[in-house]
Design an enzyme around this catalytic site. Structure first.
Site, PDB file in Angstrom:
ATOM      1  N   VAL A 187       0.857  -1.182   0.000  1.00 12.23           N
ATOM      2  CA  VAL A 187       0.000   0.000   0.000  1.00 12.23           C
ATOM      3  C   VAL A 187       0.894   1.233   0.000  1.00 12.23           C
ATOM      4  CG1 VAL A 187      -1.824   1.261   1.206  1.00 12.23           C
ATOM      5  CG2 VAL A 187      -1.784  -1.246   1.265  1.00 12.23           C
ATOM      6  N   ASP A 292     -11.555 -10.392   7.392  1.00 15.14           N
ATOM      7  CA  ASP A 292     -10.305 -10.012   8.046  1.00 15.14           C
ATOM      8  C   ASP A 292     -10.510  -8.716   8.821  1.00 15.14           C
ATOM      9  OD1 ASP A 292      -7.631 -10.232   8.776  1.00 15.14           O
ATOM     10  OD2 ASP A 292      -6.890  -9.199   6.998  1.00 15.14           O
TER      11      ASP A 292
END
Length: 457
Positions: A187, A292
């Site tokens: 990211v 998640d």
């Protein structure tokens, strides 16, 4: 002998020259194995849908490279039993010569098929074609050192190559620093027309697998079609054969950072979890589950509003939870018991995670399950240990709130609220009764009323 990573990425000790790395393939014959001419994985053996021992003297049928490696170890042991003088590399050569695809190619008096003619593997090396699947290598810092960095003249590492791929796919964005790496990829900070963004680049090992890349893109497009004030907005998706990048709004913080400062008050904890549940509602209505959910996946916007990020990514990309490291090790403790049994996830899975968020928000970091030192202990704990009552962790908690939290983190899905919407309604009812009318207006996280959303287009 060592099992290769269940995901097609660099892993050790399987990359050491002194060992033979093994991955699973589709053969059902335990006496049949293949050599893989496309490194880094060297051998492929039976490892899919294997019956193996499990907890409480039971067995399960599961899949993983760890179940393929013993087959090759057994063949190596047989070779050494007849030829104890052979060194490890000589044993490797004998294994290579005895592999089914080598013997069959020799029988045909023709060369082995070129790796480029074989289909790419899936996450677990699964391949429906007759040819053995290959484990495609991913860029390594060693292989990448010969590529000069643009304008720098120095060596480029694997992470830099990934950044260059992001810049190539997002030429209209300014790509900034690496924020984090996780099992799904990298990211990066980004900026578009002066607005802060995040660019998530799918892990190159995952992006190399066509069906995995397609699942990821499908989920991202579905989430991009949802509009809700508690759901992180997906702005763009760009992809080619080697890279897939999604662009989202960049938020300055997350709930994990907030909780590092200490526990929230019960009303603030309720507001945080209600925000999370309302963000999940439109995703669940579209058939997407998070899988998640944890404090790091709940982001804090510029206005203090909480938004849920990465919806559907874990569910789209995770293989068998018991044999893969697809999840960040830091997130294992947030998984629901059914995820350790590789059972289908559903609304009840995210309800369990939201219940853990509620408990952790109230305690400032403590969960109803005691910490354990190993993954094996964690699997055993989630299978049979009853979570500690929340009232014992947070003295003075309103009884209705403690009871609801206990229900949400129950081991059995049937004991939890059936849906995130049902959990949200119950939580709001308990909070109204405990904290009085208008309680949510006094909290640090602005809470949007009702279940406002736009259905996916």
């Amino acid at each position: 002998m060592t099992a290769a990573n269940n995901l097609p990425r660099e892993s050790y000790p399987s990359l050491f020259a002194s060992v033979a790395s093994v991955a699973a393939n589709t053969t059902a014959d335990p006496l049949r194995y293949h050599v893989n001419p496309d490194p880094p994985t060297e051998f492929l053996a039976r490892g899919m849908d294997i019956e193996v021992p499990w907890l409480d003297h039971t067995t399960i049928v599961t899949t993983g490279n760890s179940f393929a490696a013993p087959h090759i170890s057994a063949f190596a042991a047989l070779i050494r039993a007849d030829h104890p003088e052979l060194r490890p590399f000589q044993v490797k050569a004998a294994l290579w010569a005895s592999a089914a695809n080598v013997r069959e190619a020799a029988a045909r008096a023709g060369p082995l098929p070129a790796p480029a003619t074989w289909r790419a593997p899936s996450v677990m090396g699964r391949n429906a074609s007759p040819a053995p699947p290959t484990a495609r290598p991913v860029p390594s810092t060693v292989a990448a050192r010969s590529a000069p960095a643009p304008g720098a003249g120095g060596p480029v590492g694997a992470g830099d190559i990934q950044r260059l791929q992001v810049e190539r796919l997002l030429p209209d964005h300014r790509i900034g620093a690496l924020v984090r790496r996780d099992p799904w990829g990298a990211v990066y900070e980004a900026e578009h027309e002066g607005r802060p963004r995040l660019a998530r680049c799918l892990d190159p090992g995952l992006a190399a697998v066509a069906d995995v890349r397609e699942r990821f893109a499908t989920v991202v497009r579905l989430v991009a079609g949802l509009r809700h004030r508690h759901l992180l907005e997906v702005l763009d998706l760009r992809e080619d054969d080697s890279c897939t990048v999604m662009v989202v709004v960049r938020c300055p913080s997350d709930l994990a950072a907030v909780l590092r400062e200490g526990p929230l008050s019960p009303p603030a904890a309720c507001a945080a979890v209600l925000s999370t549940l309302r963000g999940l509602e439109p995703a669940h209505a579209a058939g997407l589950y998070h899988g998640d959910l944890r404090p790091g996946a709940v982001l804090v916007g510029d206005d203090g509003r909480l938004v849920v990020s990465d919806v559907g990514i874990a569910a789209a990309l995770t293989s068998d939870i018991r044999t893969s490291n697809a999840h960040d090790p830091g997130s294992w403790r947030y998984l629901a018991p059914e995820q350790f049994d590789a059972a289908p996830i559903g609304p009840y899975t995210d309800v369990h995670a939201a219940g853990l968020l509620l408990v952790e928000s109230l305690t400032g970091g403590e969960l109803p399950y005691p910490d354990v030192p190993t993954l094996g202990a964690l699997v055993a704990q989630r299978a049979r240990d009853i979570p500690r009552p929340v009232a014992g962790l947070v003295p003075g908690l309103p009884p209705g709130l403690a009871e609801l939290a206990d229900r949400a983190v129950s081991l059995a899905p049937a004991d939890r609220p059936a849906t995130v919407a049902a959990f949200a309604r119950s939580l709001e009812t308990v909070a109204d009764a405990s904290f009085g009318p208008g309680w949510h207006a006094r909290q640090p996280f602005p809470l949007e009323p009702g279940r406002e959303r736009t259905p996916p287009s």
